[in-house]
Design a protein around this motif. Structure first.
Motif, mmCIF file in Angstrom:
data_model
loop_
_atom_site.group_PDB
_atom_site.id
_atom_site.type_symbol
_atom_site.label_atom_id
_atom_site.label_comp_id
_atom_site.label_asym_id
_atom_site.label_seq_id
_atom_site.Cartn_x
_atom_site.Cartn_y
_atom_site.Cartn_z
ATOM 1 N N UNK A 4 0.833 -1.200 0.000
ATOM 2 C CA UNK A 4 0.000 0.000 0.000
ATOM 3 C C UNK A 4 0.867 1.249 0.000
ATOM 4 N N UNK A 5 1.978 1.197 0.744
ATOM 5 C CA UNK A 5 2.878 2.345 0.808
ATOM 6 C C UNK A 5 3.507 2.600 -0.551
ATOM 7 N N UNK A 65 0.273 -0.952 -14.348
ATOM 8 C CA UNK A 65 0.697 -0.485 -13.034
ATOM 9 C C UNK A 65 1.129 -1.635 -12.121
ATOM 10 N N UNK A 66 0.437 -2.760 -12.196
ATOM 11 C CA UNK A 66 0.811 -3.919 -11.375
ATOM 12 C C UNK A 66 2.194 -4.424 -11.763
ATOM 13 N N UNK A 67 2.472 -4.458 -13.074
ATOM 14 C CA UNK A 67 3.782 -4.878 -13.549
ATOM 15 C C UNK A 67 4.860 -3.896 -13.094
ATOM 16 N N UNK A 68 4.522 -2.607 -13.147
ATOM 17 C CA UNK A 68 5.465 -1.578 -12.729
ATOM 18 C C UNK A 68 5.829 -1.739 -11.251
ATOM 19 N N UNK A 72 9.540 -2.563 -9.522
ATOM 20 C CA UNK A 72 10.121 -1.727 -8.482
ATOM 21 C C UNK A 72 10.471 -2.552 -7.238
ATOM 22 N N UNK A 73 9.578 -3.457 -6.887
ATOM 23 C CA UNK A 73 9.812 -4.309 -5.725
ATOM 24 C C UNK A 73 11.004 -5.237 -5.962
ATOM 25 N N UNK A 77 14.630 -5.274 -3.956
ATOM 26 C CA UNK A 77 15.125 -6.506 -3.336
ATOM 27 C C UNK A 77 16.541 -6.812 -3.797
ATOM 28 N N UNK A 78 16.824 -6.605 -5.086
ATOM 29 C CA UNK A 78 18.166 -6.847 -5.617
ATOM 30 C C UNK A 78 19.179 -5.881 -5.008
ATOM 31 N N UNK A 79 18.776 -4.627 -4.850
ATOM 32 C CA UNK A 79 19.671 -3.631 -4.256
ATOM 33 C C UNK A 79 19.984 -3.974 -2.808
ATOM 34 N N UNK A 80 18.991 -4.465 -2.096
ATOM 35 C CA UNK A 80 19.191 -4.849 -0.701
ATOM 36 C C UNK A 80 20.133 -6.035 -0.597
#
Length: 229
Positions: A4-5, A65-68, A72-73, A77-80
């Motif tokens: 949601x955020x 938008x769901x794909x976008x 992003x998620x 996750x990869x950056x983390x």
């Protein structure tokens, strides 16, 4: 909650109320009225997603938008995952560690440092072995010298209770180089293979102790360390 955020971070479709937007796609960009961009999104069956609201005009993409949000998620996750947590690995010695055990632990320390971890090496003095604290200091100084290509010294050998600690941190990629001590050692070995007259072997020992230049270590330990070379 997290989803949601993330959804609330971006304005989509009719939520975008500026007059013009910049549409980016495949390395190209086009500025057009927002109503035209919305018509294009409807024709393609996707959404108009504002990805850079502070640009002039705001930057948008035509994408589901769901794909976008999924992209992003996944990127977050990869950056983390790339931000590897630095751990402190311990290497324990006795004041009279034999050569085989020393080399075994030296190899492990190299692996820890190559993985980006710090190393805390220490000598544990059991009972009356505290009498050999100078020998423990020499061992840790030798350990630091042998790892100079992989690590920098954060703290030289320091006695704390019954333990003497040495702290090492990994060198950054691209700055690894031969230690002065190793260069001098290789030079002496080369000279030994092709001996020259009137060469004093003691001259080959670096006066500043290589890695230990300007270091506050006991003269006895430094002298003993040079004697081992």
């Amino acid at each position: 909650m997290k989803n949601d955020k993330m959804k609330n971070q971006y304005r989509v479709n009719e939520q975008i109320r500026v007059r013009k937007v910049r549409i980016v796609s495949d390395g190209e960009s086009t500025v057009m009225p927002t109503r035209h961009a919305l018509d294009m999104a409807r024709e393609q069956g996707v959404d108009l997603v504002e990805i850079s609201p502070n640009a002039q005009p705001p930057v948008c993409r035509l994408i589901d938008y769901s794909k976008f949000l999924y992209q992003q998620k996944k990127h977050a996750k990869e950056m983390k995952a790339k931000q590897a947590k630095v751990e402190v690995k311990e290497i324990r010695f006795g004041p009279q560690t034999d050569e085989h055990d020393y080399n075994f632990k030296l190899k492990h320390a190299q692996e820890f440092l190559n993985e980006g971890n710090k190393v805390r090496a220490y000598v544990f003095f059991r009972g009356r072995s505290i009498l050999f604290k100078e020998q423990g200091e020499v061992l840790l100084l030798r350990f630091a010298n042998d790892l100079e290509e992989y690590a920098k010294v954060e703290q030289l050998p320091k006695l704390d209770g019954k333990k003497m600690f040495l702290y090492l941190a990994p060198k950054k990629a691209g700055v690894v180089k031969k230690s002065q001590q190793k260069v001098d050692r290789e030079k002496r070995e080369a000279e030994a293979r092709a001996p020259k007259p009137n060469v004093d072997a003691t001259d080959a020992v670096p006066a500043n102790g290589g890695l230990l230049a300007n270091a506050k270590v006991s003269p006895e330990a430094l002298k003993a360390l040079k004697g081992e070379e």
